[in-house]
Scaffold this active site. Sequence first.
Site, PDB file in Angstrom:
ATOM      1  N   ASP A  62      16.671  41.602  44.705  1.00  0.00           N
ATOM      2  CA  ASP A  62      15.973  42.341  43.651  1.00  0.00           C
ATOM      3  C   ASP A  62      16.472  42.001  42.252  1.00  0.00           C
ATOM      4  O   ASP A  62      16.425  42.832  41.333  1.00  0.00           O
ATOM      5  CB  ASP A  62      16.072  43.861  43.882  1.00  0.00           C
ATOM      6  CG  ASP A  62      15.510  44.261  45.225  1.00  0.00           C
ATOM      7  OD1 ASP A  62      14.561  43.608  45.685  1.00  0.00           O
ATOM      8  OD2 ASP A  62      16.023  45.229  45.815  1.00  0.00           O
ATOM      9  N   LYS A  64      13.791  37.691  40.881  1.00  0.00           N
ATOM     10  CA  LYS A  64      13.469  36.302  41.220  1.00  0.00           C
ATOM     11  C   LYS A  64      11.984  36.008  41.042  1.00  0.00           C
ATOM     12  O   LYS A  64      11.608  34.957  40.510  1.00  0.00           O
ATOM     13  CB  LYS A  64      13.857  36.012  42.682  1.00  0.00           C
ATOM     14  CG  LYS A  64      15.338  36.196  42.966  1.00  0.00           C
ATOM     15  CD  LYS A  64      15.644  36.030  44.430  1.00  0.00           C
ATOM     16  CE  LYS A  64      15.113  37.149  45.305  1.00  0.00           C
ATOM     17  NZ  LYS A  64      15.700  38.469  45.065  1.00  0.00           N
ATOM     18  N   GLY A  73      10.414  41.813  48.306  1.00  0.00           N
ATOM     19  CA  GLY A  73       9.393  42.437  47.465  1.00  0.00           C
ATOM     20  C   GLY A  73       9.588  41.874  46.073  1.00  0.00           C
ATOM     21  O   GLY A  73      10.583  42.183  45.424  1.00  0.00           O
ATOM     22  N   HIS A  74       8.700  40.988  45.654  1.00  0.00           N
ATOM     23  CA  HIS A  74       8.849  40.318  44.361  1.00  0.00           C
ATOM     24  C   HIS A  74       7.768  40.824  43.403  1.00  0.00           C
ATOM     25  O   HIS A  74       6.583  40.695  43.676  1.00  0.00           O
ATOM     26  CB  HIS A  74       8.754  38.793  44.538  1.00  0.00           C
ATOM     27  CG  HIS A  74       9.890  38.229  45.358  1.00  0.00           C
ATOM     28  ND1 HIS A  74      10.025  36.898  45.621  1.00  0.00           N
ATOM     29  CD2 HIS A  74      10.951  38.835  45.958  1.00  0.00           C
ATOM     30  CE1 HIS A  74      11.134  36.706  46.348  1.00  0.00           C
ATOM     31  NE2 HIS A  74      11.689  37.871  46.576  1.00  0.00           N
ATOM     32  N   GLN A  87      15.797  37.732  48.987  1.00  0.00           N
ATOM     33  CA  GLN A  87      17.101  38.419  49.089  1.00  0.00           C
ATOM     34  C   GLN A  87      18.093  37.819  48.088  1.00  0.00           C
ATOM     35  O   GLN A  87      17.669  37.349  47.047  1.00  0.00           O
ATOM     36  CB  GLN A  87      17.630  38.352  50.527  1.00  0.00           C
ATOM     37  CG  GLN A  87      16.794  39.100  51.553  1.00  0.00           C
ATOM     38  CD  GLN A  87      15.522  38.386  51.952  1.00  0.00           C
ATOM     39  OE1 GLN A  87      15.546  37.254  52.377  1.00  0.00           O
ATOM     40  NE2 GLN A  87      14.393  39.060  51.840  1.00  0.00           N
TER      41      GLN A  87
HETATM   42  P1  GDP Z   1      12.980  40.251  43.166  1.00  0.00           P
HETATM   43  O1  GDP Z   1      12.919  40.790  44.544  1.00  0.00           O
HETATM   44  O2  GDP Z   1      14.248  39.491  42.909  1.00  0.00           O
HETATM   45  O3  GDP Z   1      11.775  39.451  42.766  1.00  0.00           O
HETATM   46  O4  GDP Z   1      13.039  41.520  42.210  1.00  0.00           O
HETATM   47  P2  GDP Z   1      12.152  42.886  42.354  1.00  0.00           P
HETATM   48  O5  GDP Z   1      10.766  42.589  41.958  1.00  0.00           O
HETATM   49  O6  GDP Z   1      12.391  43.504  43.668  1.00  0.00           O
HETATM   50  O7  GDP Z   1      12.902  43.811  41.313  1.00  0.00           O
HETATM   51  C1  GDP Z   1      13.016  43.446  39.989  1.00  0.00           C
HETATM   52  C2  GDP Z   1      12.347  44.531  39.133  1.00  0.00           C
HETATM   53  O8  GDP Z   1      12.804  44.425  37.810  1.00  0.00           O
HETATM   54  C3  GDP Z   1      10.829  44.380  39.053  1.00  0.00           C
HETATM   55  O9  GDP Z   1      10.260  45.655  39.019  1.00  0.00           O
HETATM   56  C4  GDP Z   1      10.611  43.659  37.730  1.00  0.00           C
HETATM   57  O10 GDP Z   1       9.363  43.985  37.134  1.00  0.00           O
HETATM   58  C5  GDP Z   1      11.726  44.215  36.903  1.00  0.00           C
HETATM   59  N1  GDP Z   1      12.249  43.292  35.895  1.00  0.00           N
HETATM   60  C6  GDP Z   1      12.491  41.957  36.000  1.00  0.00           C
HETATM   61  N2  GDP Z   1      13.067  41.498  34.885  1.00  0.00           N
HETATM   62  C7  GDP Z   1      13.208  42.553  34.056  1.00  0.00           C
HETATM   63  C8  GDP Z   1      13.790  42.724  32.756  1.00  0.00           C
HETATM   64  O11 GDP Z   1      14.310  41.795  32.134  1.00  0.00           O
HETATM   65  N3  GDP Z   1      13.776  43.994  32.240  1.00  0.00           N
HETATM   66  C9  GDP Z   1      13.241  45.043  32.909  1.00  0.00           C
HETATM   67  N4  GDP Z   1      13.288  46.243  32.337  1.00  0.00           N
HETATM   68  N5  GDP Z   1      12.682  44.910  34.128  1.00  0.00           N
HETATM   69  C10 GDP Z   1      12.685  43.695  34.692  1.00  0.00           C
HETATM   70  P1  IMO Z   2      14.139  40.578  47.685  1.00  0.00           P
HETATM   71  O1  IMO Z   2      13.601  39.202  48.050  1.00  0.00           O
HETATM   72  C1  IMO Z   2      17.082  43.688  48.478  1.00  0.00           C
HETATM   73  C2  IMO Z   2      18.381  44.201  52.626  1.00  0.00           C
HETATM   74  C3  IMO Z   2      17.996  45.471  53.336  1.00  0.00           C
HETATM   75  C4  IMO Z   2      19.197  45.631  54.250  1.00  0.00           C
HETATM   76  C5  IMO Z   2      19.496  44.196  54.652  1.00  0.00           C
HETATM   77  C6  IMO Z   2      18.898  43.767  55.985  1.00  0.00           C
HETATM   78  O2  IMO Z   2      13.095  41.513  47.216  1.00  0.00           O
HETATM   79  O3  IMO Z   2      15.305  40.447  46.796  1.00  0.00           O
HETATM   80  P2  IMO Z   2      16.410  43.167  56.746  1.00  0.00           P
HETATM   81  O4  IMO Z   2      15.153  43.964  56.705  1.00  0.00           O
HETATM   82  O5  IMO Z   2      16.354  41.899  55.958  1.00  0.00           O
HETATM   83  O6  IMO Z   2      16.923  42.932  58.139  1.00  0.00           O
HETATM   84  O7  IMO Z   2      17.514  44.110  56.026  1.00  0.00           O
HETATM   85  O8  IMO Z   2      18.971  43.378  53.618  1.00  0.00           O
HETATM   86  N1  IMO Z   2      17.258  43.440  52.037  1.00  0.00           N
HETATM   87  C7  IMO Z   2      16.993  43.367  50.728  1.00  0.00           C
HETATM   88  N2  IMO Z   2      17.574  43.992  49.686  1.00  0.00           N
HETATM   89  N3  IMO Z   2      16.080  42.804  48.261  1.00  0.00           N
HETATM   90  C8  IMO Z   2      15.507  42.153  49.289  1.00  0.00           C
HETATM   91  O9  IMO Z   2      14.595  41.165  49.115  1.00  0.00           O
HETATM   92  C9  IMO Z   2      15.933  42.460  50.604  1.00  0.00           C
HETATM   93  N4  IMO Z   2      15.568  42.029  51.831  1.00  0.00           N
HETATM   94  C10 IMO Z   2      16.401  42.623  52.699  1.00  0.00           C
HETATM   95  O10 IMO Z   2      17.880  46.543  52.433  1.00  0.00           O
HETATM   96  O11 IMO Z   2      20.295  46.094  53.522  1.00  0.00           O
HETATM   97 MG    MG Z   3      12.742  42.630  45.546  1.00  0.00          MG
END
Ligand code: GDP
Ligand code: IMO
Ligand code: MG
Length: 401
Positions: free
Chosen positions: A13, A16, A40-41, A201
């Site tokens: 999270d 990416k 979840g991106h 991840q």
């Molecule tokens: P990922 O799984 O690595 O793609 O990240 P996620 O989408 O799960 O979580 C990142 C969250 O941070 C998302 O809701 C993005 O919209 C938000 N985000 C990303 N970059 C920034 C930033 O520079 N500032 C803020 N406030 N939010 C950001």
């Molecule tokens: P993105 O790509 C954050 C965590 C789960 C749990 C562990 C194992 O959005 O960064 P799983 O379902 O993979 O067997 O769970 O890994 N986990 C993540 N945490 N971001 C993710 O993906 C994750 N995908 C799995 O919360 O701790």
């Molecule tokens: Mg994510």
Amino acid sequence: MPLTVVVGAQWGDEGKGRIVDALAADAAAVARFQGGPNAGHTVYLGKEKFIFHLIPLGIFNPGALCCIGLGVALDPLILCQEIKDLERRGYSVISRILIDPRCHLITPDHIDRDRQMEAQRSEGKIGTTLRGIGPTFSDRASRTGIRLGAYIEKLERGDDVPFKGAFADACLCLKQYIGDVSLTLYRMLKQGKNVLAEGGQGTMLDLGLGTYPYVTASNTIAASAPMNLGLGPKSVDKVIAVMKAYTTRVGEGPFPTEISGGLAEQIRQTGDEYGATTGRPRRCGWFDGVVAKFAARVNGVDRWALTKLDVLDQLDTIKIAVAYQIEGEITEELPNNTIMLSRAQPIYREFPGWKRSTRAARKLQDLPPQTRAYLDFIEDFTGLGFQIVSIGYERKCMIML
Ligand code: GDP
Ligand code: IMO
Ligand code: MG
């Protein structure tokens, strides 16, 4: 050969998806290589929010082919839903998606087993996303898994198969997107085209190097990209690791710089730190320099992409862990043992907050001196520079270096 790998440096999270979306502007292909719909991106186009679990973040750049490599655990129902949702919102995916037939299928049985295993682990719960990831990759390693291409062939022959109905329909609906991702990317790279590999991840969730057993069931580090796309290791040209200006973790397991109480809640609210896949509140903590150095080493990182710096805008004091104290010893290296990591007491360096919005900055010079001192410290401490500094979730809130 211009293959750039983008991975998470922390516990996932890191943002990416958004970084890949920005870099995809001049890519011929963007490929997911591991993980599955546990990812979840999130990206925003204007005020419109999109969360992708399987479709790579090349989808909003019409020149980029979106590939799903052989190392991805694929839930056909989730992918079909994702495609349908995009089309409903007016984005055509025809000829934009290529799925490797060697991808292993997440079946309803894998999801049940994930749930059962979590329910049985009373103390040692992992807190998985319940998407069937662990059971799917264990079946793959046990040679009892089901691959997408083979399953479609069986369905078309009319063979008796274990999963029918909506599951089989979803597999058949994906048939039009199937192709050899390994060969396609190899040819693109030979022609000098840019290819981006999008990690799921993060480094600390890597099956081998992460905080085992509190990890995911795939390899999340950069070396996993060529292997799981069917490319040679020398095809990797550049590694960009994404990290937040603080740290979050969702699920169980050690997290040395975790904070609690009002400050954690403030960061969670400001950063909107709720899981994009499960909606769970994310655990929040300070930036961990020990983790960053470890991520730099095991991924062979060339440059950082730092996100969510704006979330720290209103804090009085900001901390960075520069070492751990473990059983009386001080170390700058991440312990290779999860129990030792769970005993680590971070040693912090404190920075004064800048107490003003950074969201309008478009170059480093626009940032307050305290913000630049924070960034300079991270660069000096890790020995690596930034390629991107992000100061808001909107597409434009990014400093490209
Ligand atoms: P990922 O799984 O690595 O793609 O990240 P996620 O989408 O799960 O979580 C990142 C969250 O941070 C998302 O809701 C993005 O919209 C938000 N985000 C990303 N970059 C920034 C930033 O520079 N500032 C803020 N406030 N939010 C950001
Ligand atoms: P993105 O790509 C954050 C965590 C789960 C749990 C562990 C194992 O959005 O960064 P799983 O379902 O993979 O067997 O769970 O890994 N986990 C993540 N945490 N971001 C993710 O993906 C994750 N995908 C799995 O919360 O701790
Ligand atoms: Mg994510």
